[in-house]
Every structure is written in C-alpha cells, then in structure tokens.
Design a protein around this motif. Structure first.
Motif, PDB file in Angstrom:
ATOM      1  N   GLU A   1     -30.018 -15.153 -16.831  1.00  0.00           N
ATOM      2  CA  GLU A   1     -29.920 -13.665 -16.594  1.00  0.00           C
ATOM      3  C   GLU A   1     -30.894 -13.433 -15.415  1.00  0.00           C
ATOM      4  N   THR A   2     -30.842 -12.536 -14.561  1.00  0.00           N
ATOM      5  CA  THR A   2     -31.858 -11.996 -13.513  1.00  0.00           C
ATOM      6  C   THR A   2     -32.559 -10.819 -13.707  1.00  0.00           C
ATOM      7  N   GLY A   3     -32.415 -10.246 -14.735  1.00  0.00           N
ATOM      8  CA  GLY A   3     -33.392  -9.065 -15.087  1.00  0.00           C
ATOM      9  C   GLY A   3     -34.625  -9.528 -15.590  1.00  0.00           C
ATOM     10  N   SER A   4     -35.452  -8.444 -16.133  1.00  0.00           N
ATOM     11  CA  SER A   4     -36.866  -8.664 -16.269  1.00  0.00           C
ATOM     12  C   SER A   4     -37.002  -9.880 -17.425  1.00  0.00           C
ATOM     13  N   CYS A   5     -38.022 -10.982 -17.230  1.00  0.00           N
ATOM     14  CA  CYS A   5     -37.990 -11.732 -18.377  1.00  0.00           C
ATOM     15  C   CYS A   5     -39.554 -12.249 -18.749  1.00  0.00           C
TER      16      CYS A   5
ATOM     17  N   HIS B   1     -25.655 -14.019 -21.772  1.00  0.00           N
ATOM     18  CA  HIS B   1     -26.276 -14.665 -22.692  1.00  0.00           C
ATOM     19  C   HIS B   1     -26.918 -16.011 -22.071  1.00  0.00           C
ATOM     20  N   GLY B   2     -27.399 -15.760 -20.853  1.00  0.00           N
ATOM     21  CA  GLY B   2     -28.212 -16.833 -20.232  1.00  0.00           C
ATOM     22  C   GLY B   2     -29.610 -16.717 -20.735  1.00  0.00           C
ATOM     23  N   VAL B   3     -30.522 -17.683 -19.966  1.00  0.00           N
ATOM     24  CA  VAL B   3     -31.978 -17.466 -20.141  1.00  0.00           C
ATOM     25  C   VAL B   3     -32.440 -16.283 -19.657  1.00  0.00           C
ATOM     26  N   CYS B   4     -33.281 -15.628 -20.529  1.00  0.00           N
ATOM     27  CA  CYS B   4     -33.832 -14.143 -20.404  1.00  0.00           C
ATOM     28  C   CYS B   4     -32.825 -13.317 -20.951  1.00  0.00           C
ATOM     29  N   ALA B   5     -31.855 -13.399 -21.595  1.00  0.00           N
ATOM     30  CA  ALA B   5     -30.974 -12.354 -22.207  1.00  0.00           C
ATOM     31  C   ALA B   5     -31.533 -12.084 -23.515  1.00  0.00           C
ATOM     32  N   ALA B   6     -31.177 -10.749 -24.060  1.00  0.00           N
ATOM     33  CA  ALA B   6     -31.703 -10.444 -25.401  1.00  0.00           C
ATOM     34  C   ALA B   6     -31.226 -11.443 -26.447  1.00  0.00           C
ATOM     35  N   ASP B   7     -29.945 -11.922 -26.228  1.00  0.00           N
ATOM     36  CA  ASP B   7     -29.431 -12.672 -26.956  1.00  0.00           C
ATOM     37  C   ASP B   7     -28.927 -14.059 -26.164  1.00  0.00           C
ATOM     38  N   PRO B   8     -29.876 -15.006 -26.135  1.00  0.00           N
ATOM     39  CA  PRO B   8     -29.705 -16.208 -25.200  1.00  0.00           C
ATOM     40  C   PRO B   8     -28.807 -17.292 -25.800  1.00  0.00           C
ATOM     41  N   TRP B   9     -27.847 -17.717 -25.192  1.00  0.00           N
ATOM     42  CA  TRP B   9     -27.164 -18.918 -25.859  1.00  0.00           C
ATOM     43  C   TRP B   9     -27.396 -20.139 -25.021  1.00  0.00           C
ATOM     44  N   ILE B  10     -28.493 -20.154 -24.187  1.00  0.00           N
ATOM     45  CA  ILE B  10     -29.028 -21.352 -23.243  1.00  0.00           C
ATOM     46  C   ILE B  10     -30.601 -21.434 -23.461  1.00  0.00           C
ATOM     47  N   ARG B  11     -30.883 -22.782 -24.021  1.00  0.00           N
ATOM     48  CA  ARG B  11     -32.378 -22.705 -24.342  1.00  0.00           C
ATOM     49  C   ARG B  11     -33.257 -22.783 -23.166  1.00  0.00           C
TER      50      ARG B  11
END
Length: 266
Positions: free
Chosen positions: A178-182, A227-237
């Motif tokens: 995800e491309t938001g704040s991380c 659900h990518g990295v940096c999401a609130a509920d990520p499915w990617i490690r």
C-alpha cells in the motif's frame, strides 16, 4: 382402439429415455466424468511460503497455500504438490513437470518472479538507496519484457506436452504494498510505488504468455487490494522473517489467492 398405437409409441419413448439416462448416470461413467487429478506447480507463491507450517522438504510447502486449500474444498481424485520455494522456470521444467501425465486434468502454476530477480530487487529497495532501487526495478522490468516471455512459453509448452488433457491455470503475483503512510522505518512511498508498477508489468507479461498458451490467467491483484504491506490488515509479510518476507501470510493464501483461483474454476 385408435389411441393404442400412440400410447405404445409414448411408452417406448419413455423407456428409451430412461435407458439413456441410466447409461449416463452409470457408476463407471459418472466416476470418469468426475475424475479430477490436480497437480500444483510453481515457486514459493505456490508452495505457500509465508503461511507455514512447512513439510520436511527444502521446498517450504504449506498445507495453508492456495493449492491444498482448493484441493481439500473440491474433493479431488488425486492431488500432487511439487511446487517449490525458490523455483525458476527451468526448475519447473526439470524437476516438477515429471509429476504430470495424460491423466492430469488440472494444473496450476505461479512462476516467473524469481526469474525476474524478485529477491534481489526487494533487497535493493528495502536496504539500498533510492537510485539503487530504481535501477534494480528497471532491470527487472526490462528482463520481464524481453527474456521472461520465452522462458514462460517454454514452461507452458512443457506442461502441455506432459499433460495434454489438463486445464492450465496460471496465477499471477499481487502488488506487495500500500502506498499510504507507513511509519519512519518503512520504504518510501516512491519505492513502494515503483515496486507495485513492476508487479503490474510482470502481471501483463505473464497474462499475455498464458493467453498465448491457451491457459487461463488468474489475476490476484484485485483480491489483495488494501491488504499489502503497510495496510491496517496486511496479508503480505514485511521483513519479519528472512525467508518469508514479502510473501503472503495464511490469510493471503486463503482470502487472496484462493478466491482468485475459485473465480476462474467456478
């Protein structure tokens, strides 16, 4: 009396229809029609790296990957799982297609990411400078559009040769970020954006070669959206594990990959 010939004709027609229906539903015919011999090929995104726990082999195969989940839900006649973490296209040709035969009816595969230097690109972007990340991504995209198509063609042809009666389903890779704040320690938005763009290029190439081979392409990107990295509920490690980094977790395989496969198998 005039109606008896018609009655006899109708009775004969009913008897003939019943016999035909019985033949269609005969146990041997029904079993043959229902036979589903499934073989799951590919790399770490097929074997289930990131989901765990893993079998004793060095391939890091997990029963929480999409292939065994689909096999369990569809009561397959047989299921063979030679997918192996780290595999490239030549590994599939040399070490995996031997599991196929003329009785194979379904083949799934996720392959091509390692050929395009997935691990090196991620490493360059996660730990290197912006320029080193950009260069690595550009090199990977160039490889994906020039060299990878021929490798994919050879792989799909090898599968067709060994399993001419099988349906071939090629599953793609998700966008990882995800491309938001991380947070302060995360990759920059720019790095995450160009990595996602590289994933789009890879998806385009794989989809095109799958279509040319008469295979079905299952695009996983829509299912991982949000659900990518940096999401609130990520499915990617993220970088929580060296081997598992930037692979789906168990939820990613169950709620991302499995629905993508279900969408094309019905």
């Amino acid at each position: 009396m005039p109606h008896r010939p018609l009655a006899r004709a109708l009775a004969a027609l009913v008897a003939l229809s019943t016999a035909a229906l019985g033949a269609l539903l005969a146990p041997g015919t029904a079993q043959a029609a229902a036979a589903l011999n499934y073989v799951a090929l590919g790399d770490s995104y097929s074997s289930g790296v990131g989901a765990g726990p893993y079998d004793p082999s060095t391939c890091l195969r997990s029963q929480k990957s999409y292939a065994p989940l689909w096999a369990a839900a569809n009561a397959v006649t047989s299921f063979t799982f030679p997918a192996c973490g780290g595999a490239v296209t030549s590994d599939v040709i040399n070490n995996q297609v031997g599991a196929l035969s003329t009785s194979t009816t379904l083949v799934t595969i996720t392959i091509g990411g390692n050929d395009a230097g997935f691990a090196d690109v991620i490493t360059s972007c996660r730990f290197g400078s912006t320029s080193s990340c950009t260069n690595a991504v550009n090199e990977s995209k160039a490889f994906a559009t020039t060299t990878l198509p021929g490798r994919l063609d050879a792989t799909y042809a090898a599968i067709r040769n060994r399993a001419p009666n099988a349906r071939l389903i090629v599953l793609g890779y998700p966008r990882l970020f995800e491309t938001g704040s991380c947070g302060l320690l995360a990759m920059s938005t720019y790095k995450r954006t160009i990595l996602n763009e590289a994933a789009d290029v890879l998806a385009t190439v794989i989809s095109g070669r799958a279509a040319a081979a008469g295979a079905t392409f299952a695009d996983t990107r829509p299912y991982f959206a949000g659900h990518g990295v940096c999401a609130a509920d990520p499915w990617i490690r993220d970088v929580s594990g060296v081997i598992e980094a930037y692979h789906p977790d168990a939820d990613g395989y169950r709620y991302g990959y499995l629905p993508a496969l279900n969408a094309v198998t019905g």
